[in-house]
Design a protein around this motif. Structure first.
Motif, mmCIF file in Angstrom:
data_model
loop_
_atom_site.group_PDB
_atom_site.id
_atom_site.type_symbol
_atom_site.label_atom_id
_atom_site.label_comp_id
_atom_site.label_asym_id
_atom_site.label_seq_id
_atom_site.Cartn_x
_atom_site.Cartn_y
_atom_site.Cartn_z
ATOM 1 N N LEU A 13 40.353 42.718 44.855
ATOM 2 C CA LEU A 13 40.487 42.882 43.543
ATOM 3 C C LEU A 13 40.904 44.789 43.659
ATOM 4 O O LEU A 13 41.798 45.343 41.886
ATOM 5 C CB LEU A 13 38.896 43.545 43.088
ATOM 6 N N GLU A 14 40.937 45.651 44.019
ATOM 7 C CA GLU A 14 41.782 46.240 44.289
ATOM 8 C C GLU A 14 43.559 46.435 43.821
ATOM 9 O O GLU A 14 43.709 46.964 43.052
ATOM 10 C CB GLU A 14 41.547 47.480 45.722
ATOM 11 N N GLU A 15 43.537 45.359 44.742
ATOM 12 C CA GLU A 15 45.363 45.342 44.561
ATOM 13 C C GLU A 15 45.481 44.739 42.773
ATOM 14 O O GLU A 15 46.958 45.106 42.430
ATOM 15 C CB GLU A 15 45.529 44.102 45.494
ATOM 16 N N ALA A 16 44.804 44.171 42.355
ATOM 17 C CA ALA A 16 44.834 43.728 41.551
ATOM 18 C C ALA A 16 44.998 44.653 40.446
ATOM 19 O O ALA A 16 45.311 44.743 39.093
ATOM 20 C CB ALA A 16 44.001 42.914 40.641
ATOM 21 N N SER A 17 43.730 45.379 40.210
ATOM 22 C CA SER A 17 42.739 46.970 39.633
ATOM 23 C C SER A 17 44.800 47.596 39.529
ATOM 24 O O SER A 17 44.682 48.084 38.504
ATOM 25 C CB SER A 17 42.409 47.624 40.349
ATOM 26 N N ALA A 18 45.388 47.781 40.600
ATOM 27 C CA ALA A 18 46.099 48.888 40.574
ATOM 28 C C ALA A 18 47.405 48.172 39.878
ATOM 29 O O ALA A 18 48.706 49.195 40.129
ATOM 30 C CB ALA A 18 46.871 49.479 42.211
ATOM 31 N N ASN A 19 47.545 46.538 39.464
ATOM 32 C CA ASN A 19 49.211 45.594 38.704
ATOM 33 C C ASN A 19 48.812 45.550 37.604
ATOM 34 O O ASN A 19 48.694 44.038 37.590
ATOM 35 C CB ASN A 19 49.001 45.169 40.249
ATOM 36 N N ASN A 20 47.841 46.457 37.044
ATOM 37 C CA ASN A 20 47.165 46.038 35.644
ATOM 38 C C ASN A 20 46.900 44.262 35.716
ATOM 39 O O ASN A 20 47.073 44.040 34.722
ATOM 40 C CB ASN A 20 48.798 45.528 34.902
#
Length: 273
Positions: free
Chosen positions: A150-157
């Motif tokens: 979820l953190e990776e997605a949040s950092a990638n729009n």
């Protein structure tokens, strides 16, 4: 918005013979009309399904599907938390079905394409996990599926980082990304498969299902493997599985990346884009 009416489906029959016919059905999570939450009832051999048939996804306009996946106590359950099916389903593994995540076989979480393409087993735990899922179609018509934190997605729009590959052959060799293309078809991409060929209208529909019934088609035979102490082909009557997909977003070629829905789709479909 999701259709959870009782129905029949070839992939799964409950102990009463249908789908959503034992008093329970999927429901939306609070304050998120795009979401679907499905919970298995212990002791019931049930088949649970939600679909969005009124919101038609033109594959030529589609660019991506994103959602948050949450899984709890689902070992021994066959589920496809959120997937896309073509209006005309033909040619089996060449149908163009985009399963995104599927518990098939029912001991693990896979990034699947109904047996076609390059499918990948994830590291997600069917008993307790969360992930972000992104299915993409690139400009060449090649479809990929990625799982990330979820953190990776949040950092990638709001999307998993895009996979890196050089054409179809390279995409099919990826170890952590599922890929759909076939250089022997014409065209060698999603448009050369069943959903867009031989009468297919190139329209797809969102579906969410959790199957724990007593019989079904070849998909049932292939996915209802022995797992969690349950024999192959048998429902897991001890399961308390809960699956949810939230923050579902479909993107396309319209203004600001919005999907341009198929003809006849109602205005409320815009909640998903």
């Amino acid at each position: 918005m999701w259709d959870v009416s009782p129905r029949q489906h070839p992939s799964c029959s409950s102990s009463a013979g249908g789908v959503n016919d034992l008093g329970t059905a999927p429901e939306a999570c609070q304050n998120d009309p795009t979401s679907v939450r499905t919970q298995i009832t212990p002791g019931k051999a049930e088949c649970l399904m939600a679909s969005l048939p009124q919101c038609k996804i033109p594959m030529h306009d589609f660019t991506s599907l994103d959602y948050k996946l949450s899984v709890d106590s689902c070992d021994g359950i066959w589920a496809a938390p959120l997937w896309m099916t073509p209006d005309l389903w033909q040619w089996g593994g060449g149908s163009g079905e985009i399963d995104a995540t599927e518990f098939c076989p029912r001991s693990s979480v896979f990034l699947n394409f109904a047996g076609g393409g390059h499918q990948v087993r994830t590291k997600l735990d069917t008993n307790a996990d969360q992930s972000h899922i992104t299915a993409r179609k690139d400009t060449a018509g090649v479809v990929t599926i990625s799982a990330c934190t979820l953190e990776e997605a949040s950092a990638n729009n709001g999307q998993c980082p895009p996979p890196s590959y050089n054409g179809c052959t390279d995409c099919l060799s990826q170890s952590s990304v599922a890929c759909w293309c076939n250089e022997s078809t014409e065209p060698p991409n999603i448009y050369g498969f069943g959903g867009c060929s031989s009468g297919g209208d190139c329209m797809w529909t969102l579906v969410s299902d959790v199957w724990n019934g007593v019989n079904g088609d070849s998909g049932y035979a292939g996915c209802m493997t022995a797992s969690a102490g349950v024999a192959a082909g048998q429902p897991n009557l001890n399961s308390q599985c809960v699956v949810s997909v939230e923050n579902v977003v479909v993107r396309g070629g319209g203004p600001n990346g919005r999907l341009q829905w198929g003809e006849g789709s109602p205005p409320e479909c815009d909640l998903f884009t």
